[in-house]
Each structure stands twice: as C-alpha cells, then as structure tokens.
Write an enzyme that holds these catalytic residues in place. Structure first.
Site, PDB file in Angstrom:
ATOM      1  CB  THR A   1      -0.905  -0.005   1.259  1.00 47.76           C
ATOM      2  OG1 THR A   1      -1.502   1.272   1.432  1.00 47.76           O
ATOM      3  CG2 THR A   1      -0.095  -0.307   2.530  1.00 47.76           C
ATOM      4  CG  ASP A   2      -1.138   4.989  -0.931  1.00 48.49           C
ATOM      5  OD1 ASP A   2      -1.670   4.372   0.017  1.00 48.49           O
ATOM      6  OD2 ASP A   2      -1.752   5.848  -1.599  1.00 48.49           O
TER       7      ASP A   2
ATOM      8  CE1 TYR B   1      -3.357  -2.556   6.007  1.00 52.88           C
ATOM      9  CE2 TYR B   1      -3.311  -0.213   5.506  1.00 52.88           C
ATOM     10  CZ  TYR B   1      -3.326  -1.529   5.082  1.00 52.88           C
ATOM     11  OH  TYR B   1      -3.313  -1.825   3.743  1.00 52.88           O
TER      12      TYR B   1
ATOM     13  CE  LYS C   1      -0.060  -4.486   3.159  1.00 52.89           C
ATOM     14  NZ  LYS C   1      -0.418  -5.830   2.621  1.00 52.89           N
TER      15      LYS C   1
HETATM   16  P1  NAD Z   1      -9.899  -7.141   2.724  1.00 50.11           P
HETATM   17  O1  NAD Z   1      -9.854  -6.840   4.169  1.00 50.11           O
HETATM   18  O2  NAD Z   1     -11.130  -6.860   1.940  1.00 50.11           O
HETATM   19  O3  NAD Z   1      -9.563  -8.697   2.484  1.00 50.11           O
HETATM   20  C1  NAD Z   1      -8.560  -9.365   3.177  1.00 50.11           C
HETATM   21  C2  NAD Z   1      -8.708 -10.865   2.909  1.00 50.11           C
HETATM   22  O4  NAD Z   1      -7.633 -11.541   3.586  1.00 50.11           O
HETATM   23  C3  NAD Z   1     -10.007 -11.465   3.450  1.00 50.11           C
HETATM   24  O5  NAD Z   1     -10.531 -12.383   2.533  1.00 50.11           O
HETATM   25  C4  NAD Z   1      -9.567 -12.176   4.725  1.00 50.11           C
HETATM   26  O6  NAD Z   1     -10.394 -13.277   5.075  1.00 50.11           O
HETATM   27  C5  NAD Z   1      -8.164 -12.624   4.336  1.00 50.11           C
HETATM   28  N1  NAD Z   1      -7.310 -12.834   5.507  1.00 50.11           N
HETATM   29  C6  NAD Z   1      -7.122 -11.998   6.568  1.00 50.11           C
HETATM   30  N2  NAD Z   1      -6.266 -12.552   7.448  1.00 50.11           N
HETATM   31  C7  NAD Z   1      -5.879 -13.738   6.925  1.00 50.11           C
HETATM   32  C8  NAD Z   1      -4.990 -14.755   7.343  1.00 50.11           C
HETATM   33  N3  NAD Z   1      -4.324 -14.661   8.503  1.00 50.11           N
HETATM   34  N4  NAD Z   1      -4.824 -15.840   6.558  1.00 50.11           N
HETATM   35  C9  NAD Z   1      -5.500 -15.954   5.383  1.00 50.11           C
HETATM   36  N5  NAD Z   1      -6.367 -15.028   4.928  1.00 50.11           N
HETATM   37  C10 NAD Z   1      -6.544 -13.930   5.697  1.00 50.11           C
HETATM   38  O7  NAD Z   1      -8.639  -6.402   2.115  1.00 50.11           O
HETATM   39  P2  NAD Z   1      -8.471  -5.645   0.718  1.00 50.11           P
HETATM   40  O8  NAD Z   1      -8.945  -4.269   0.845  1.00 50.11           O
HETATM   41  O9  NAD Z   1      -8.977  -6.509  -0.343  1.00 50.11           O
HETATM   42  O10 NAD Z   1      -6.866  -5.577   0.652  1.00 50.11           O
HETATM   43  C11 NAD Z   1      -6.128  -6.655   0.083  1.00 50.11           C
HETATM   44  C12 NAD Z   1      -4.641  -6.308   0.116  1.00 50.11           C
HETATM   45  O11 NAD Z   1      -4.414  -5.117  -0.629  1.00 50.11           O
HETATM   46  C13 NAD Z   1      -4.075  -6.045   1.495  1.00 50.11           C
HETATM   47  O12 NAD Z   1      -2.786  -6.596   1.562  1.00 50.11           O
HETATM   48  C14 NAD Z   1      -4.022  -4.526   1.597  1.00 50.11           C
HETATM   49  O13 NAD Z   1      -3.013  -4.104   2.481  1.00 50.11           O
HETATM   50  C15 NAD Z   1      -3.703  -4.173   0.164  1.00 50.11           C
HETATM   51  N6  NAD Z   1      -4.139  -2.845  -0.296  1.00 50.11           N
HETATM   52  C16 NAD Z   1      -5.431  -2.459  -0.109  1.00 50.11           C
HETATM   53  C17 NAD Z   1      -5.873  -1.240  -0.622  1.00 50.11           C
HETATM   54  C18 NAD Z   1      -7.308  -0.783  -0.465  1.00 50.11           C
HETATM   55  O14 NAD Z   1      -7.618   0.346  -0.793  1.00 50.11           O
HETATM   56  N7  NAD Z   1      -8.223  -1.617   0.022  1.00 50.11           N
HETATM   57  C19 NAD Z   1      -4.972  -0.409  -1.301  1.00 50.11           C
HETATM   58  C20 NAD Z   1      -3.643  -0.837  -1.466  1.00 50.11           C
HETATM   59  C21 NAD Z   1      -3.254  -2.061  -0.969  1.00 50.11           C
HETATM   60  O1  DAU Z   2      -4.058   3.978   0.683  1.00 46.00           O
HETATM   61  C1  DAU Z   2      -4.336   2.624   0.602  1.00 46.00           C
HETATM   62  C2  DAU Z   2      -5.165   2.193   1.801  1.00 46.00           C
HETATM   63  O2  DAU Z   2      -6.485   2.657   1.574  1.00 46.00           O
HETATM   64  C3  DAU Z   2      -5.158   0.685   2.006  1.00 46.00           C
HETATM   65  O3  DAU Z   2      -3.858   0.262   2.316  1.00 46.00           O
HETATM   66  C4  DAU Z   2      -6.126   0.278   3.128  1.00 46.00           C
HETATM   67  O4  DAU Z   2      -6.204  -1.135   3.220  1.00 46.00           O
HETATM   68  C5  DAU Z   2      -7.495   0.833   2.808  1.00 46.00           C
HETATM   69  O5  DAU Z   2      -8.392   0.550   3.871  1.00 46.00           O
HETATM   70  C6  DAU Z   2      -7.420   2.339   2.572  1.00 46.00           C
HETATM   71  O6  DAU Z   2      -7.084   3.033   3.798  1.00 46.00           O
HETATM   72  P1  DAU Z   2      -7.836   4.392   4.247  1.00 46.00           P
HETATM   73  O7  DAU Z   2      -7.740   4.485   5.712  1.00 46.00           O
HETATM   74  O8  DAU Z   2      -7.388   5.534   3.432  1.00 46.00           O
HETATM   75  O9  DAU Z   2      -9.353   4.014   3.751  1.00 46.00           O
HETATM   76  P2  DAU Z   2     -10.798   4.246   4.419  1.00 46.00           P
HETATM   77  O10 DAU Z   2     -11.789   3.762   3.409  1.00 46.00           O
HETATM   78  O11 DAU Z   2     -10.899   3.700   5.790  1.00 46.00           O
HETATM   79  O12 DAU Z   2     -10.875   5.827   4.524  1.00 46.00           O
HETATM   80  C7  DAU Z   2     -10.686   6.656   3.377  1.00 46.00           C
HETATM   81  C8  DAU Z   2     -10.775   8.109   3.821  1.00 46.00           C
HETATM   82  O13 DAU Z   2     -12.123   8.394   4.182  1.00 46.00           O
HETATM   83  C9  DAU Z   2      -9.954   8.431   5.034  1.00 46.00           C
HETATM   84  O14 DAU Z   2      -9.463   9.768   4.899  1.00 46.00           O
HETATM   85  C10 DAU Z   2     -10.935   8.359   6.197  1.00 46.00           C
HETATM   86  C11 DAU Z   2     -12.227   8.830   5.557  1.00 46.00           C
HETATM   87  N1  DAU Z   2     -13.484   8.246   6.080  1.00 46.00           N
HETATM   88  C12 DAU Z   2     -13.554   6.906   6.273  1.00 46.00           C
HETATM   89  C13 DAU Z   2     -14.742   6.328   6.688  1.00 46.00           C
HETATM   90  C14 DAU Z   2     -14.838   4.825   6.929  1.00 46.00           C
HETATM   91  C15 DAU Z   2     -14.588   9.076   6.284  1.00 46.00           C
HETATM   92  O15 DAU Z   2     -14.518  10.315   6.094  1.00 46.00           O
HETATM   93  N2  DAU Z   2     -15.761   8.504   6.680  1.00 46.00           N
HETATM   94  C16 DAU Z   2     -15.893   7.165   6.909  1.00 46.00           C
HETATM   95  O16 DAU Z   2     -16.994   6.697   7.256  1.00 46.00           O
END
Ligand code: NAD
Ligand code: DAU
Length: 331
Positions: free
Chosen positions: A117-118, A144, A148
C-alpha cells in the site's frame, strides 16, 4: 506461469483479482482464513480451488506454496480504524503471515508477488505537491501501515539475502464492487441505500489517490507477466486532486441524496496520499481505464453504486453491526 495461489482471494481486491486472472486464463487456488472480511459469496460460481486457513500457520503457507508457480499475496488485516482498536491481528497476519509465506515460497522455489500500500510512506501535507514513488522513504503512521511496512521490508530482505524471485506493488486507495461496508466509499453508498446519512470524518479535506479495483488488478497482472524480478512498482490513477468532501458530494449527487454529516475524526488521520506511477506506465505500458476529466471517479463510482444497488443481499447482513460499532465511537 499458469497456476496462481492467491492469498486473501475471498476479500475485496483479491476476489476481483481472481476474476481478472481467470479472464487471462490462469488456474487459481485461493488461500483464505475467511475472517470477517473474507466472504464465500465473493467466490460463488468461480472455477477455483479453495484452501481455508491462516497464512501465519506454517502448514497452510507450505500448502499455498505447493499449489502454484506463483503466490500473489493479498491476505492482510486491512482497515486502519480496526488497527486503532486492536492491532494484534495486524501484527500476526501482516508480519508473521508474510514471513511464513516467504519461507514457504523460498523452500518450494515459487515466485512471490507482494501486494502493499501507499500508506507505508506515511502522509503528505494537504497542499504539498510531492508524490510518493518507489524510492520514497518509509514513514508509516498507523498500526495497519506499520505492519504493512514491516511486511515490505521482509520481502525486500528475502530478495536481497536469499535471492527470492519476488516483486512488490504499492497501490493507492481502491474502490469498486465487493468492498467491505466498513470502508469509506461503500459505507456511504450503503448508508444512502439504507436510509442513513453519509458520514465524513473531521474536515473531509483529506486526499486519497482513488483507483478502481480493476485498474489495480490489471496492473498486478502486468507485473506478473512483464515486471522485472526484484522490482517494486507504485500504482495510482492520478486522483490526488480529489478530497473526501468532494467524493462524498459526488456520491450524494449520483444517488440523489440530500447531504452528509461531519463526525468524529480518526486518531492520527493521514492527510494526503498521492502516487507517481510513471515507472509502471513507462516500463509496462499500464494505464487506468476508469478515468474522466472532471474528478477521475464519476464512471468508476457509477459502476460501484450500481453493484451495491444490485447486491443488497451481499451487504445487508453486516450493515447494522458495522454502523453500531461506528456509532459507539461517535462516527
Ligand atoms: P480485505 O480486508 O477486503 O480482504 C482481506 C482478505 O484476507 C479477506 O478475505 C480475509 O479473510 C483474508 N485474511 C485476513 N487474514 C488472513 C490470514 N491470517 N490468513 C489468510 N487469509 C486472511 O482487504 P483488501 O482491501 O482486499 O486488501 C487486500 C490487500 O491489498 C491487502 O494486503 C491490503 O493491504 C492491500 N491494499 C489495499 C488497498 C485498499 O484500498 N483496500 C490499497 C492498497 C493495498
Ligand atoms: O491507501 C491505501 C489504503 O487505503 C489501504 O492500504 C487500506 O487497506 C485501505 O483501507 C485504505 O485506507 P484508508 O484508511 O485511506 O481508507 P478508508 O476507506 O478507511 O478511509 C478513506 C478516507 O475516508 C480516510 O481519509 C478516512 C475517511 N473516512 C472513512 C470512513 C470509513 C470518512 O470520512 N468517513 C468514513 O466513514
């Protein structure tokens, strides 16, 4: 390379990745612990093998490595707000889980791609024009992002010390179908669909460099197919001019909702993320598809809103519980 082992393949990005990889002809094994974030419905109807288990368990990590030529490691605890309440599963899954998979990949001579992640770079000032790239120093803020960052360091150490054939990508905030309703964009869409008011943390001036999940996943596939071993690629869609306030206003406009409310801010809230993705664009020719001139998000948000409208059965069962947990924190 034909068989991929996808950890976290039942989660948001992982399950969309499974779809993109099946479209490109790969055989898939999903390894997932099915935590609260993993959803069996995300894999329904897909031709994949599933191993249920915790990647921090050495036996599960070994089975993961023996099922494919490449491990694509998505599994993680991924929500910042949860890491502020209880960091311990973040340390176990994100650090120990990555360690066990790296060991298993090395022992079984399997390629490894690490999804990061960034957020490992920390944050920028709201009005700071600088962007993160592959050479930016690590400076994570939350439990978190610290875990990472720890996992990224392990990957780089295994490449350098043991010659592991690995690549890594650091992507910005994803949105799209199948994202858990605890996260910003699906939370607001389902708030409106369930008659609640959208909730904006603090001022709402924070900036996230939003990218549609399919664009992220196409970039990962490009790295798997044409990326250079040992390299890291930063992925982003140049949406770093859009703040949370503008995103929520656009969601309200697209859904015909009257407005939103400000709620308690997140502790240690990162202000601004922005990614310079020139390396992957120049080296691999990757480009995001979900873009438009106004906010860069209108078409992607329309696609996402339509999915949540059509899939109420997917999110309704968990919505009340998520909202009552947020309400207890004044959010
Ligand atoms: P998510 O929380 O939706 O999904 C995580 C998945 O991992 C789930 O299916 C969960 O059951 C599984 N999991 C958790 N712990 C586990 C374990 N110990 N063993 C096996 N499986 C396990 O997450 P996401 O948003 O899909 O993110 C996926 C990846 O991408 C992560 O590594 C996250 O850091 C990275 N990432 C996410 C974002 C974002 O915006 N969501 C951005 C950049 C990078
Ligand atoms: O940048 C990549 C990351 O983006 C990933 O590594 C993480 O897994 C992913 O969860 C996400 O992190 P953020 O903390 O940025 O995402 P989130 O959706 O929780 O929040 C996005 C922005 O919105 C943040 O500035 C907080 C704000 N927010 C969040 C929620 C849940 C709100 O204003 N209202 C809300 O209800």
């Amino acid at each position: 390379m034909t068989r991929l082992t996808i950890t976290g393949g039942a989660g948001f990005i992982g399950s969309n990745f499974v779809r993109s990889a099946l479209n490109r002809g790969y055989d898939i094994t999903v390894v997932d612990a099915f935590t609260y974030a993993g959803n069996r419905a995300n894999l329904e109807g897909l031709d994949v093998e599933v191993i249920e288990g915790d990647v921090a368990d050495p036996d599960i990590a070994r089975r993961a490595a023996q099922r494919g030529d490449t491990i694509v490691h998505f599994a993680a605890e991924s929500h910042n707000d949860n890491s502020l309440k209880d960091p311990s599963p973040f340390v176990r899954t994100n650090i120990l889980g990555t360690f066990e998979l790296l060991q298993a990949a090395l022992r079984n001579d399997v390629r490894f791609h690490h999804i990061s992640t960034d957020e490992v770079f920390g944050d920028l000032e709201i009005d700071e024009p600088r962007k993160f790239n592959e050479d930016t120093a690590y400076h994570p803020s939350s439990p978190y992002s610290a875990t990472k960052a720890g996992s990224d360091h392990l990957v780089n150490a295994w490449i350098r010390s043991f010659g592991l054939a690995a690549t890594m990508s650091n992507c910005s905030n994803n949105y799209g179908p199948r994202q858990h309703v605890e996260k910003f964009i699906p939370r607001q869409i389902t708030n409106i669909l369930s008659g609640r008011t959208p909730k904006l943390y603090g001022s709402g001036l924070q900036v996230r460099d939003w990218i549609h999940v399919d664009d992220h996943n196409e970039a990962v596939l490009d790295i798997l197919e044409r990326g250079r071993i040992g390299q890291t690629y930063a992925i982003g869609a140049d949406n770093d001019h859009v703040n949370n306030l503008q995103v929520i206003e656009l969601i309200c406009e697209l859904m015909g909702a009257p407005g939103y409310e400000h709620v308690a801010d997140r502790a240690g809230h990162d202000q601004r993320y922005a990614i310079d993705s020139s390396k992957i664009r120049e080296e691999l020719g990757w480009r995001p598809r979900f873009t438009d001139t106004e906010t860069g998000m209108r078409s992607g948000l329309e696609n996402t809103i339509a999915w949540y409208r059509e899939n109420e059965d997917w999110w309704r069962p968990v919505k009340d519980h998520v909202e009552s947990a947020y309400a207890q924190k004044g959010q």
